[in-house]
Design a protein around this motif. Structure first.
Motif, PDB file in Angstrom:
ATOM      1  N   ARG A   1       1.182  -1.116  -0.309  1.00  0.00           N
ATOM      2  CA  ARG A   1      -0.004   0.123   0.551  1.00  0.00           C
ATOM      3  C   ARG A   1       0.964   0.909   0.029  1.00  0.00           C
ATOM      4  O   ARG A   1       0.453   2.482  -0.473  1.00  0.00           O
ATOM      5  CB  ARG A   1      -1.021   0.198   0.472  1.00  0.00           C
ATOM      6  N   ASN A   2       2.089   1.058   0.348  1.00  0.00           N
ATOM      7  CA  ASN A   2       2.966   2.659   0.761  1.00  0.00           C
ATOM      8  C   ASN A   2       3.866   2.423  -0.379  1.00  0.00           C
ATOM      9  O   ASN A   2       4.606   1.459  -1.173  1.00  0.00           O
ATOM     10  CB  ASN A   2       3.431   2.053   2.328  1.00  0.00           C
ATOM     11  N   ARG A   3       4.359   3.744  -0.748  1.00  0.00           N
ATOM     12  CA  ARG A   3       5.128   4.330  -1.379  1.00  0.00           C
ATOM     13  C   ARG A   3       6.644   3.751  -1.621  1.00  0.00           C
ATOM     14  O   ARG A   3       7.614   3.354  -2.304  1.00  0.00           O
ATOM     15  CB  ARG A   3       5.201   6.229  -1.666  1.00  0.00           C
ATOM     16  N   GLN A   4       6.409   3.380  -0.133  1.00  0.00           N
ATOM     17  CA  GLN A   4       8.039   3.522   0.459  1.00  0.00           C
ATOM     18  C   GLN A   4       8.173   2.221   0.399  1.00  0.00           C
ATOM     19  O   GLN A   4       9.131   1.625   0.111  1.00  0.00           O
ATOM     20  CB  GLN A   4       8.258   3.382   1.843  1.00  0.00           C
ATOM     21  N   ASP A   5       6.866   0.806   0.990  1.00  0.00           N
ATOM     22  CA  ASP A   5       7.133  -0.137   0.174  1.00  0.00           C
ATOM     23  C   ASP A   5       7.461  -0.551  -1.088  1.00  0.00           C
ATOM     24  O   ASP A   5       8.242  -1.505  -1.421  1.00  0.00           O
ATOM     25  CB  ASP A   5       5.725  -0.943   0.314  1.00  0.00           C
ATOM     26  N   TYR A   6       6.741   0.264  -2.468  1.00  0.00           N
ATOM     27  CA  TYR A   6       6.975   0.413  -3.990  1.00  0.00           C
ATOM     28  C   TYR A   6       8.454   0.118  -4.070  1.00  0.00           C
ATOM     29  O   TYR A   6       9.334  -0.239  -4.806  1.00  0.00           O
ATOM     30  CB  TYR A   6       6.212   0.637  -4.403  1.00  0.00           C
ATOM     31  N   ARG A   7       8.715   1.703  -3.496  1.00  0.00           N
ATOM     32  CA  ARG A   7      10.246   1.942  -3.895  1.00  0.00           C
ATOM     33  C   ARG A   7      11.102   1.298  -3.008  1.00  0.00           C
ATOM     34  O   ARG A   7      12.528   0.738  -3.739  1.00  0.00           O
ATOM     35  CB  ARG A   7      10.850   2.900  -2.569  1.00  0.00           C
ATOM     36  N   ALA A   8      10.811   0.456  -2.148  1.00  0.00           N
ATOM     37  CA  ALA A   8      11.974  -0.582  -1.082  1.00  0.00           C
ATOM     38  C   ALA A   8      12.331  -1.236  -2.180  1.00  0.00           C
ATOM     39  O   ALA A   8      12.845  -2.165  -2.490  1.00  0.00           O
ATOM     40  CB  ALA A   8      11.561  -1.146  -0.357  1.00  0.00           C
TER      41      ALA A   8
ATOM     42  N   ILE B   1       0.518  -4.731  -8.389  1.00  0.00           N
ATOM     43  CA  ILE B   1       0.545  -4.269  -9.240  1.00  0.00           C
ATOM     44  C   ILE B   1       0.698  -3.130  -9.908  1.00  0.00           C
ATOM     45  O   ILE B   1      -0.077  -2.456  -9.644  1.00  0.00           O
ATOM     46  CB  ILE B   1      -0.689  -5.371  -9.571  1.00  0.00           C
ATOM     47  N   SER B   2       1.518  -3.067 -10.917  1.00  0.00           N
ATOM     48  CA  SER B   2       2.265  -1.994 -11.773  1.00  0.00           C
ATOM     49  C   SER B   2       1.625  -1.938 -13.105  1.00  0.00           C
ATOM     50  O   SER B   2       1.803  -3.066 -13.605  1.00  0.00           O
ATOM     51  CB  SER B   2       3.506  -1.429 -11.259  1.00  0.00           C
ATOM     52  N   ILE B   3       0.875  -0.540 -13.496  1.00  0.00           N
ATOM     53  CA  ILE B   3       0.489  -1.112 -14.794  1.00  0.00           C
ATOM     54  C   ILE B   3       0.535   0.595 -15.560  1.00  0.00           C
ATOM     55  O   ILE B   3      -0.551   0.927 -14.912  1.00  0.00           O
ATOM     56  CB  ILE B   3      -1.005  -1.320 -15.487  1.00  0.00           C
ATOM     57  N   SER B   4       0.661   0.904 -16.029  1.00  0.00           N
ATOM     58  CA  SER B   4       1.365   2.120 -16.971  1.00  0.00           C
ATOM     59  C   SER B   4      -0.001   2.258 -18.150  1.00  0.00           C
ATOM     60  O   SER B   4       0.098   1.708 -18.472  1.00  0.00           O
ATOM     61  CB  SER B   4       2.592   2.538 -17.095  1.00  0.00           C
TER      62      SER B   4
ATOM     63  N   ILE C   1       6.251  -8.059  -3.783  1.00  0.00           N
ATOM     64  CA  ILE C   1       6.606  -8.427  -4.730  1.00  0.00           C
ATOM     65  C   ILE C   1       5.370  -7.552  -5.476  1.00  0.00           C
ATOM     66  O   ILE C   1       4.867  -7.165  -5.299  1.00  0.00           O
ATOM     67  CB  ILE C   1       5.635  -9.653  -5.009  1.00  0.00           C
ATOM     68  N   VAL C   2       5.806  -6.673  -6.705  1.00  0.00           N
ATOM     69  CA  VAL C   2       5.439  -6.203  -7.433  1.00  0.00           C
ATOM     70  C   VAL C   2       5.701  -6.333  -9.315  1.00  0.00           C
ATOM     71  O   VAL C   2       7.046  -7.310  -9.614  1.00  0.00           O
ATOM     72  CB  VAL C   2       6.192  -4.971  -7.397  1.00  0.00           C
TER      73      VAL C   2
END
Length: 123
Positions: free
Chosen positions: A10-17, A53-56, A90-91
């Motif tokens: 949920r956090n931007r910091q988690d995605y960044r890490a 999940i990242s989808i642009s 996981i992303v």
């Protein structure tokens, strides 16, 4: 139906890490970036695997198409969630070629990526 709240990044910091320190595995339509959180696994004995999940907009300009892809991937993840080892973040990054995929393609590709990263138990 989405993922259970305990399994969501949920956090931007988690995605960044995960992006900065995680391992990467590639397939034609998906990229898996995974980070094993040793501190989290030791802190809580039954720490959950967290997934994002990242989808642009490069995949599709239409939100309907992007959301359909996300729903299909979430469905695959729910099917594999019990086999995943705990403590992972996981992303899943969706590539633009993924628009042409069906559910079965996502199932095979995601399972193969999880095996390559040794996230699925027993591999």
């Amino acid at each position: 139906m989405g993922l259970p709240k305990a399994h969501r990044l949920r956090n931007r910091q988690d995605y960044r890490a995960v992006y900065d320190q995680g391992i990467r595995r590639y397939s034609p339509h998906l990229t898996l970036v995974a980070l094993f959180s040793q501190a989290q696994a030791n802190l809580v004995s039954n720490s959950e695997t967290m997934i994002g999940i990242s989808i642009s907009k490069k995949v599709s300009k239409k939100a309907v198409v992007r959301n359909r892809i996300k729903r299909q991937i979430k469905s695959v993840i729910r099917a594999k969630l019990t086999k995943m080892a705990p403590g992972w973040k996981i992303v899943i990054v969706v590539k633009p070629k993924a628009v042409e995929c069906k559910y079965e393609h996502y199932l095979r590709e995601l399972e193969e990526l999880l095996k390559q990263a040794t996230i699925i138990n027993g591999y």
